[in-house]
Motif scaffolding. Structure first.
Motif, PDB file in Angstrom:
ATOM      1  N   ALA A 175       0.838  -1.196   0.000  1.00 22.07           N
ATOM      2  CA  ALA A 175       0.000   0.000   0.000  1.00 22.07           C
ATOM      3  C   ALA A 175       0.873   1.246   0.000  1.00 22.07           C
ATOM      4  CB  ALA A 175      -0.906   0.015   1.225  1.00 22.07           C
ATOM      5  N   ARG A 176       0.337   2.305  -0.594  1.00 20.98           N
ATOM      6  CA  ARG A 176       0.989   3.618  -0.540  1.00 20.98           C
ATOM      7  C   ARG A 176       0.554   4.339   0.736  1.00 20.98           C
ATOM      8  NH1 ARG A 176      -1.303   3.284  -5.762  1.00 20.98           N
ATOM      9  NH2 ARG A 176       0.266   2.968  -7.402  1.00 20.98           N
ATOM     10  N   ALA A 177       1.181   5.484   0.972  1.00 20.57           N
ATOM     11  CA  ALA A 177       0.853   6.275   2.168  1.00 20.57           C
ATOM     12  C   ALA A 177      -0.609   6.689   2.198  1.00 20.57           C
ATOM     13  CB  ALA A 177       1.759   7.504   2.240  1.00 20.57           C
ATOM     14  N   ASP A 178      -1.243   6.830   1.014  1.00 24.10           N
ATOM     15  CA  ASP A 178      -2.663   7.208   0.992  1.00 24.10           C
ATOM     16  C   ASP A 178      -3.584   5.998   1.080  1.00 24.10           C
ATOM     17  OD1 ASP A 178      -2.534   6.013  -1.489  1.00 24.10           O
ATOM     18  OD2 ASP A 178      -3.047   7.820  -2.640  1.00 24.10           O
ATOM     19  N   GLY A 179      -3.003   4.823   1.259  1.00 24.76           N
ATOM     20  CA  GLY A 179      -3.801   3.611   1.423  1.00 24.76           C
ATOM     21  C   GLY A 179      -4.089   2.880   0.132  1.00 24.76           C
ATOM     22  N   SER A 180      -3.775   3.468  -1.017  1.00 30.99           N
ATOM     23  CA  SER A 180      -4.082   2.810  -2.287  1.00 30.99           C
ATOM     24  C   SER A 180      -3.141   1.633  -2.534  1.00 30.99           C
ATOM     25  CB  SER A 180      -4.005   3.816  -3.442  1.00 30.99           C
ATOM     26  OG  SER A 180      -2.710   4.386  -3.509  1.00 30.99           O
ATOM     27  N   TRP A 181      -3.616   0.674  -3.321  1.00 27.20           N
ATOM     28  CA  TRP A 181      -2.871  -0.555  -3.604  1.00 27.20           C
ATOM     29  C   TRP A 181      -1.794  -0.287  -4.648  1.00 27.20           C
ATOM     30  CZ3 TRP A 181      -2.186  -3.848  -7.840  1.00 27.20           C
ATOM     31  CH2 TRP A 181      -1.758  -5.159  -7.556  1.00 27.20           C
ATOM     32  N   ALA A 182      -0.589  -0.814  -4.406  1.00 25.74           N
ATOM     33  CA  ALA A 182       0.517  -0.513  -5.322  1.00 25.74           C
ATOM     34  C   ALA A 182       1.244  -1.757  -5.822  1.00 25.74           C
ATOM     35  CB  ALA A 182       1.515   0.412  -4.638  1.00 25.74           C
ATOM     36  N   GLY A 183       0.769  -2.949  -5.447  1.00 31.24           N
ATOM     37  CA  GLY A 183       1.436  -4.139  -5.961  1.00 31.24           C
ATOM     38  C   GLY A 183       1.419  -5.274  -4.952  1.00 31.24           C
TER      39      GLY A 183
END
Ligand SMILES: [Cu+2]
Ligand SMILES: [Zn+2]
Length: 179
Positions: A36-44
């Motif tokens: 997850a990224r710092a904004d909570g979105s999925w990144a891999g």
């Protein structure tokens, strides 16, 4: 003396592209982490597979820009945004200093830097040496473990974190194949 792990046969779905190359019968343990990224979105997603021929990390993730990024296994399986400080320090059961090029290193969690090209994709497969996944000194000890990717390259020398800057992606390892 290490305990002998029970052998689990992990079903591999043909649709799971990151694991297509791993033959079912060879895999005795799989850990999976959604990043997850710092904004909570999925990144891999990252997987660690215990195979007869070794332990392999497979990573497929999206970077914020083309570049080189520090990457480590961290000691605590907790990724609380936005700074991911909850993942703790680098996984270091042998109490060494940081750095793959540090004469008094390295942490078991010190991994090679990850590269992203113009397509922003980080895609890598890396053989982990001297790694124990289970048991009290394993990555999946009582407080678990995480994969963290940092905003800058790791210089492989500077204790305790290689001057790799902020933590930008974080994923908690869980037993099993996510697919
Ligand atoms: Cu790190
Ligand atoms: Zn380290």
């Amino acid at each position: 003396m290490r305990k002998i792990l029970p052998i689990f046969i992990i079903p591999i779905l043909a649709s799971c592209s990151t694991l297509q190359s791993i033959e079912t019968a060879e895999v005795s343990e799989v850990l999976t982490a959604d990043l997850a990224r710092a904004d909570g979105s999925w990144a891999g997603v990252a997987t660690i597979s215990q195979r007869r021929d070794g332990v392999f990390l497979i990573l497929s993730a999206q970077a914020p820009a083309a570049g080189t990024y520090g990457m480590h296994l961290h000691a605590v399986g907790k990724c609380e945004a936005p700074d991911f400080a909850s993942a703790g320090p680098h996984w270091n059961p042998d109490m060494k200093q940081h750095g793959r090029e540090n004469p008094t290193g390295a942490h078991d969690g010190d991994l090679p830097n990850a590269n992203a090209g113009a397509d922003l994709k980080i895609t890598l497969k890396y053989k982990l040496t001297d790694i124990t996944l289970s048991g009290p000194t394993g990555l999946m000890d009582a407080d678990g473990g995480a994969l963290v990717i940092h905003e800058k390259a790791d210089d492989y020398k500077t204790d305790p974190s290689g001057n790799s800057g902020k933590r930008i992606l974080c994923g908690v390892f869980k037993s099993g194949n996510r697919s």
